[in-house]
Design an enzyme around this catalytic site. Structure first.
Site, PDB file in Angstrom:
ATOM      1  N   PRO A  87      23.512  25.806  23.859  1.00  0.00           N
ATOM      2  CA  PRO A  87      24.740  26.596  24.005  1.00  0.00           C
ATOM      3  C   PRO A  87      24.694  27.944  23.296  1.00  0.00           C
ATOM      4  O   PRO A  87      25.441  28.862  23.648  1.00  0.00           O
ATOM      5  CB  PRO A  87      25.830  25.691  23.436  1.00  0.00           C
ATOM      6  CG  PRO A  87      25.111  24.696  22.576  1.00  0.00           C
ATOM      7  CD  PRO A  87      23.770  24.514  23.207  1.00  0.00           C
ATOM      8  N   GLU A 114      23.029  14.941  20.884  1.00  0.00           N
ATOM      9  CA  GLU A 114      23.307  16.045  19.967  1.00  0.00           C
ATOM     10  C   GLU A 114      22.220  17.119  20.016  1.00  0.00           C
ATOM     11  O   GLU A 114      22.188  18.027  19.197  1.00  0.00           O
ATOM     12  CB  GLU A 114      23.433  15.518  18.525  1.00  0.00           C
ATOM     13  CG  GLU A 114      24.608  14.573  18.318  1.00  0.00           C
ATOM     14  CD  GLU A 114      25.933  15.203  18.733  1.00  0.00           C
ATOM     15  OE1 GLU A 114      26.213  16.345  18.302  1.00  0.00           O
ATOM     16  OE2 GLU A 114      26.689  14.569  19.487  1.00  0.00           O
ATOM     17  N   ARG A 151      15.264  31.683  44.415  1.00  0.00           N
ATOM     18  CA  ARG A 151      15.625  32.574  45.523  1.00  0.00           C
ATOM     19  C   ARG A 151      15.063  33.981  45.352  1.00  0.00           C
ATOM     20  O   ARG A 151      15.072  34.779  46.291  1.00  0.00           O
ATOM     21  CB  ARG A 151      17.135  32.595  45.726  1.00  0.00           C
ATOM     22  CG  ARG A 151      17.937  33.113  44.576  1.00  0.00           C
ATOM     23  CD  ARG A 151      19.421  32.773  44.747  1.00  0.00           C
ATOM     24  NE  ARG A 151      19.912  33.042  46.089  1.00  0.00           N
ATOM     25  CZ  ARG A 151      20.260  34.245  46.533  1.00  0.00           C
ATOM     26  NH1 ARG A 151      20.150  35.284  45.715  1.00  0.00           N
ATOM     27  NH2 ARG A 151      20.711  34.413  47.752  1.00  0.00           N
ATOM     28  N   ASP A 166      23.280  41.178  46.914  1.00  0.00           N
ATOM     29  CA  ASP A 166      23.962  40.133  46.156  1.00  0.00           C
ATOM     30  C   ASP A 166      24.684  40.714  44.951  1.00  0.00           C
ATOM     31  O   ASP A 166      24.262  41.718  44.371  1.00  0.00           O
ATOM     32  CB  ASP A 166      22.955  39.091  45.645  1.00  0.00           C
ATOM     33  CG  ASP A 166      22.583  38.096  46.724  1.00  0.00           C
ATOM     34  OD1 ASP A 166      23.296  38.028  47.739  1.00  0.00           O
ATOM     35  OD2 ASP A 166      21.571  37.393  46.546  1.00  0.00           O
TER      36      ASP A 166
END
Length: 252
Positions: A87, A114, A151, A166
């Site tokens: 994170p 964890e 992609r 895009d």
């Protein structure tokens, strides 16, 4: 390009590998996805991959030994570029995806519980995050990363022009698109798109990109490298001009 994914849930990736452009890329030999079950590298009869945290604390932690064994097995022939989903890692964006698409081999370690024993970080090239939220594990993040990177590999997307337009490909959001019918429930396709004037259409699309970005993600404009024409459009939008005013004033 070859991907290796270290996970305790290899089945999580089966649908991904067998669907859409990813499946076609694999069939063409452009992409290979090697999902590795970390439990296969545990040595006890229970195939244990986690243990309690030294010093106390909630939850369990992925053990280093099975991860290192899996890594050693993969890196025996060639060292891959190694990511771990965390994170607090570098925020994943289009620029990051483009950088990763240049790699020959990419290994993604999917955290669980964890997280992983800190010693695993010794084999990591970059920690990566797909956003400021908590997932039950790194598998969904690995899917996002692989999809965005795959992609960009030459030959994967049939129409390469679609990559160029895009959102985020040039630092701006995308423009609105329409298809038939020209009128649906009283809503009309903008006349400019039916005009056949490609210079005007391209200008309208650029206008809408800048307008959308200014409205929804103004932070992107701070970093975007705008051309003189795009800068002119931005200033016109900020002044409250309409597209019709702008094209009329600039004799397009």
């Amino acid at each position: 390009m070859r991907f290796h994914v270290l996970t305790i849930f290899p089945e999580f990736f089966e649908g991904f590998k067998n669907t859409g452009i990813v499946s076609r890329a694999i069939e063409k030999g452009l992409v290979d996805i090697n999902t590795v079950n970390i439990r296969d590298y545990a040595t006890d009869r229970h195939r244990t991959v986690d243990d309690v945290v030294y010093g106390g604390g909630p939850g369990m932690l992925l053990k280093p030994e099975p991860i290192f064994r899996a890594y050693d097995d993969i890196a025996r022939d060639k060292k891959p570029y190694v990511l771990i989903t965390e994170p607090w890692g570098r925020r994943f964006d289009q620029k990051f995806a483009t950088e990763l698409a240049q790699k020959d081999e990419l290994l993604i370690i999917c955290g669980r519980y964890e997280g992983v024993d800190e010693r695993v970080k010794s084999i990591i090239d970059e920690e990566v995050s797909i956003g400021d939220f908590i997932l039950s594990g790194g598998e969904p993040a690995a899917l996002v990363i692989m999809d965005a990177v795959i992609r960009l590999i030459p030959g994967v997307v049939g129409d390469s022009d679609s990559l160029r337009v895009d959102s985020f490909s040039d630092g701006l959001l995308g423009y609105p698109n329409y298809t038939r019918p020209a009128v649906f429930r009283g809503m009309e396709v903008p006349q400019v798109l039916r005009s056949g004037n490609h210079r005007l259409i391209n200008l309208w699309r650029k206008w809408k990109q800048i307008e959308n970005t200014l409205k929804k993600r103004p932070d992107l404009l701070e970093k975007a490298r705008l051309s003189p024409e795009e800068e002119k459009i931005l200033q016109a939008i900020k002044k409250g001009e309409s597209f019709e005013d702008f094209t009329g004033n600039n004799r397009v």
